[in-house]
Design a protein around this motif. Structure first.
Motif, PDB file in Angstrom:
ATOM      1  N   VAL A 156       0.774  -1.094  -0.058  1.00  0.00           N
ATOM      2  CA  VAL A 156      -0.054   0.190  -0.140  1.00  0.00           C
ATOM      3  C   VAL A 156       0.666   1.133  -0.136  1.00  0.00           C
ATOM      4  CG1 VAL A 156      -1.506   1.348   1.343  1.00  0.00           C
ATOM      5  CG2 VAL A 156      -1.865  -1.127   1.161  1.00  0.00           C
ATOM      6  N   TYR A 157       0.663   1.991  -0.931  1.00  0.00           N
ATOM      7  CA  TYR A 157       1.440   3.305  -0.939  1.00  0.00           C
ATOM      8  C   TYR A 157       0.712   4.342  -1.804  1.00  0.00           C
ATOM      9  CZ  TYR A 157       4.907   6.823  -2.513  1.00  0.00           C
ATOM     10  OH  TYR A 157       5.555   8.006  -2.723  1.00  0.00           O
ATOM     11  N   ARG A 185      -2.387   0.182  -4.593  1.00  0.00           N
ATOM     12  CA  ARG A 185      -2.648  -1.145  -3.707  1.00  0.00           C
ATOM     13  C   ARG A 185      -2.166  -2.142  -4.497  1.00  0.00           C
ATOM     14  NH1 ARG A 185      -5.167  -0.623   1.361  1.00  0.00           N
ATOM     15  NH2 ARG A 185      -5.713   1.804   1.722  1.00  0.00           N
ATOM     16  N   VAL A 219      -0.256  -6.382   9.496  1.00  0.00           N
ATOM     17  CA  VAL A 219      -0.111  -5.176   8.842  1.00  0.00           C
ATOM     18  C   VAL A 219       0.968  -4.398   9.622  1.00  0.00           C
ATOM     19  CG1 VAL A 219      -1.009  -3.097   8.020  1.00  0.00           C
ATOM     20  CG2 VAL A 219      -2.395  -5.182   8.376  1.00  0.00           C
ATOM     21  N   LEU A 253       3.877  -0.831   9.033  1.00  0.00           N
ATOM     22  CA  LEU A 253       4.460   0.498   8.397  1.00  0.00           C
ATOM     23  C   LEU A 253       5.653   0.466   8.354  1.00  0.00           C
ATOM     24  CD1 LEU A 253       3.560   3.173   7.496  1.00  0.00           C
ATOM     25  CD2 LEU A 253       3.595   4.093   9.671  1.00  0.00           C
ATOM     26  N   LYS A 297       0.882  -7.491   5.121  1.00  0.00           N
ATOM     27  CA  LYS A 297       0.471  -6.207   4.518  1.00  0.00           C
ATOM     28  C   LYS A 297       1.746  -5.424   4.816  1.00  0.00           C
ATOM     29  CE  LYS A 297      -3.509  -4.443   3.898  1.00  0.00           C
ATOM     30  NZ  LYS A 297      -4.996  -3.466   4.239  1.00  0.00           N
ATOM     31  N   VAL A 322       2.721  -1.100   4.598  1.00  0.00           N
ATOM     32  CA  VAL A 322       2.196   0.254   4.016  1.00  0.00           C
ATOM     33  C   VAL A 322       3.678   0.910   3.968  1.00  0.00           C
ATOM     34  CG1 VAL A 322       1.199   2.272   5.063  1.00  0.00           C
ATOM     35  CG2 VAL A 322       0.233  -0.291   5.523  1.00  0.00           C
ATOM     36  N   LEU A 355      -2.082   6.833   9.083  1.00  0.00           N
ATOM     37  CA  LEU A 355      -1.664   5.522   8.342  1.00  0.00           C
ATOM     38  C   LEU A 355      -2.169   4.368   9.406  1.00  0.00           C
ATOM     39  CD1 LEU A 355       1.188   5.939   5.884  1.00  0.00           C
ATOM     40  CD2 LEU A 355      -1.338   5.831   5.135  1.00  0.00           C
ATOM     41  N   GLU A 402      -5.062   2.128   8.264  1.00  0.00           N
ATOM     42  CA  GLU A 402      -4.812   0.633   7.842  1.00  0.00           C
ATOM     43  C   GLU A 402      -4.653  -0.472   8.905  1.00  0.00           C
ATOM     44  OE1 GLU A 402      -4.287  -0.159   4.560  1.00  0.00           O
ATOM     45  OE2 GLU A 402      -4.606   1.975   3.891  1.00  0.00           O
ATOM     46  N   VAL A 423      -2.514  -0.520  11.399  1.00  0.00           N
ATOM     47  CA  VAL A 423      -1.159  -0.994  11.370  1.00  0.00           C
ATOM     48  C   VAL A 423      -0.870  -1.757  12.810  1.00  0.00           C
ATOM     49  CG1 VAL A 423       1.273  -0.357  11.742  1.00  0.00           C
ATOM     50  CG2 VAL A 423      -0.324   0.503   9.748  1.00  0.00           C
TER      51      VAL A 423
END
Length: 587
Positions: free
Chosen positions: A73-74, A78, A279, A281, A305, A307, A320, A324, A326
């Motif tokens: 994810v940026y 995605r 998730v 970051l 995931k 990020v 974020l 998300e 995180v």
């Protein structure tokens, strides 16, 4: 990092219920997930993980089994695991069409973009030795890395293209450069838009499903060159194998499992397909061993995931984390401190955070307490490693870290550590004695690229001479005391003093110069310089800072320059006594 790593172990009245050695013995027993077997690697008997993925291609294939899970994810981009896989395979075939053969070098030089892992694994699948270069380097520094590695194909972002395009004439071996997100058309015939090969991120899923390139890969094959620096001031390429890279997959996981056992708790589910998606970051650069080996590879392997951020900003990071959900972040202590102390922190829901871990820079023991206070659901964690150990060698988290906040933790059970007498490099010292740290294990790279003398000096009979002064306690917990090498670490970035000093000496007004580290709460330390000018010299702090900035990356520029009216203090051997200079910056 593993899938159990972010599952917090509840506290129990009696802790610990077993020693680290007892926990490791149970976890590595025959038939267990972390089983160990001994292999002879380059003539050296080495403990290895029996169940680790054999190569980086196997990590790629494991990731593809998560199909439609989001992987990257940026901003507004995605990518699922499947779309990432298709883009990677497409680029790998293009690299083969460009003439890349097994063992050729493919460089990746860009900020943390979704295209970065595509470029890295495309090179791997094509059989290349992938060479991630430091995106913070200046043009001359990047030219050195490309020339030293003998890079054939480079995949760079537009900022790095601007820095290296004037060097094309000095790099005859660099045949083609791919650039994602390039505004406008390429101005040089060897430059090509990456989108012409793989399209835009959100369209990767529409690429055809193609077979992997038919390239044989084995655990001891060379896979990466990650540049570090040495006391000569010139970067050295640490040549890593597939086994070096994949060993991190297990090293992070066993740390979390060890914590459960020491708390007297059953081990949690370890199959990532049966667990909620983790998730993270990712705010440390992927060109670092930490970002690549300890974050990107484990997440790809286990369906996590990632990020990404264009650049670190604490409030944007909190946004974020909330959006998300995180679960983990960190990288260097700076990140944790800025999240903890940010005035807008209460505005955001950060309850999803279960892990705030870091390494790569000295950290204050009070940071452990602050993490526990600020993020009650989160476990603090740190560890020790080097580029030469492919990131994680020791890991430390949760209750163990809270009880030993000045330690970097114990080694993973495949790793061995010794404290040796720095005078002879052979005598092994007893527990709690301070000496030079030597390490051995499957994550230790096999040497330096094209530097046989430096390799022979640093890698001895399977052991890596780290240059760190340290001690080991009775249970094998590592405590880093100081660095024997003349180096400081600013927010996770290595700064080799001699490199900056050489630039200062190039200034016509400078007669004597030294770089030392000044303690900094969040960065660990910052570079500061002490200078003695030549008679009639008029250079001031701003002029010398600008002079260094024009030649080296910004993080290497001294934040302060102190001028002495006499030559810098030296010992009987003529070496500058830096312990005396550091006193100038105390208080």
């Amino acid at each position: 990092m593993s899938d159990v790593e972010t599952q917090t172990a509840p506290s129990v009245p009696v802790w610990p219920v077993m020693t680290v050695a007892e926990a490791h013995a149970r976890l590595t027993a025959p038939g267990e997930r972390f089983e160990i077997e001994e292999k002879v690697i380059r003539g050296i008997a080495t403990r290895t993980w029996k169940n680790a993925p054999p190569t980086l291609r196997d990590i790629f294939l494991n990731g593809r089994t998560f199909k439609d899970r989001e992987f990257l994810v940026y901003e507004n981009d995605r990518a699922t695991f499947e779309s990432f896989a298709r883009a990677t395979i497409a680029l790998a075939h293009q690299l083969q069409a460009d003439g890349v053969k097994k063992g050729d070098r493919v460089a990746v030089i860009m900020r943390n973009l979704p295209e970065w892992p595509v470029a890295f694994w495309a090179g791997i699948l094509a059989g290349a030795i992938v060479t991630p270069l430091n995106a913070w380097w200046t043009g001359p520094e990047l030219e050195y890395g490309l020339a030293d590695s003998g890079t054939k194909i480079a995949i760079v972002d537009d900022e790095r293209l601007e820095r290296i395009q004037d060097s094309f004439g000095a790099l005859p071996g660099l045949e083609k450069v791919y650039v994602p997100r390039l505004p406008g058309e390429p101005a040089d015939p060897k430059v090509r838009r990456l989108e012409d090969v793989i399209g835009k991120v959100n369209d990767w899923g529409r690429l055809p499903d193609r077979p992997l390139p038919d390239v044989p890969l084995a655990p001891e094959d060379d896979a990466t060159i990650l540049y570090t620096s040495g006391t000569t001031g010139k970067p050295k390429g640490a040549l890593g194998t597939h086994r070096n890279m994949t060993s991190n997959i297990m090293a992070g996981g066993i740390s979390a499992s060890r914590n459960f056992l020491r708390a007297g708790l059953p081990l949690p589910e370890s199959d990532p397909h049966k667990l909620p998606q983790r998730v993270g970051l990712l705010v440390v650069p992927m060109f670092h061993a930490t970002g690549l080996s300890a974050n990107l590879s484990p997440n790809l392997n286990s369906g996590g995931k990632i990020v990404l951020m264009r650049r670190w900003d604490a409030e944007q990071a909190m946004q974020l984390i909330e959006r998300e959900k995180v679960g983990s972040t960190g990288g260097v202590p700076t990140i944790a401190w800025q999240l903890i102390e940010h005035p807008a922190r209460e505005k955001y829901d950060l309850s999803s955070l279960t892990s705030v871990a870091y390494g790569g820079a000295p950290s204050a023991p009070e940071l452990v307490r602050k993490i526990v206070e600020t993020f009650p659901a989160s476990q603090p964690g740190n560890g020790w490693g080097m580029t030469e150990t492919t990131a994680t060698f020791t890991s430390h988290m949760g209750r163990d870290y809270e009880n030993r906040p000045t330690s970097a933790g114990p080694a993973a059970p495949v790793g061995e550590m010794q404290i040796r007498d720095p005078a002879d490099g052979k005598t092994v010292l007893p527990a709690n004695a301070v000496g030079e740290l030597w390490v051995k294990g499957p994550q230790v790279v096999r040497g330096y690229w094209n530097k046989p003398e430096a390799t022979a000096e640093t890698f001895v009979e399977g052991w890596l001479r780290t240059g760190d002064l340290a001690r080991l306690d009775e249970e094998g917990f590592l405590y880093i005391i100081d660095r024997a090498k003349d180096m400081l670490i600013r927010g996770g970035e290595n700064i080799y003093c001699v490199e900056v000093e050489n630039v200062l000496y190039d200034h016509p007004d400078v007669m004597d110069a030294a770089l030392v580290g000044k303690p900094h709460k969040t960065l660990g330390e910052e570079p500061v310089a002490v200078v003695h000018l030549k008679p009639g010299g008029t250079a001031d702090e701003a002029e010398l800072q600008a002079f260094v900035r024009s030649r080296l990356a910004a993080f290497k520029v001294p934040v302060q320059v102190v001028f002495l009216p006499e030559m810098l203090p030296r010992n009987a051997n003529g070496k500058i006594v830096k312990t005396e200079l550091k006193k100038l910056f105390e208080g």
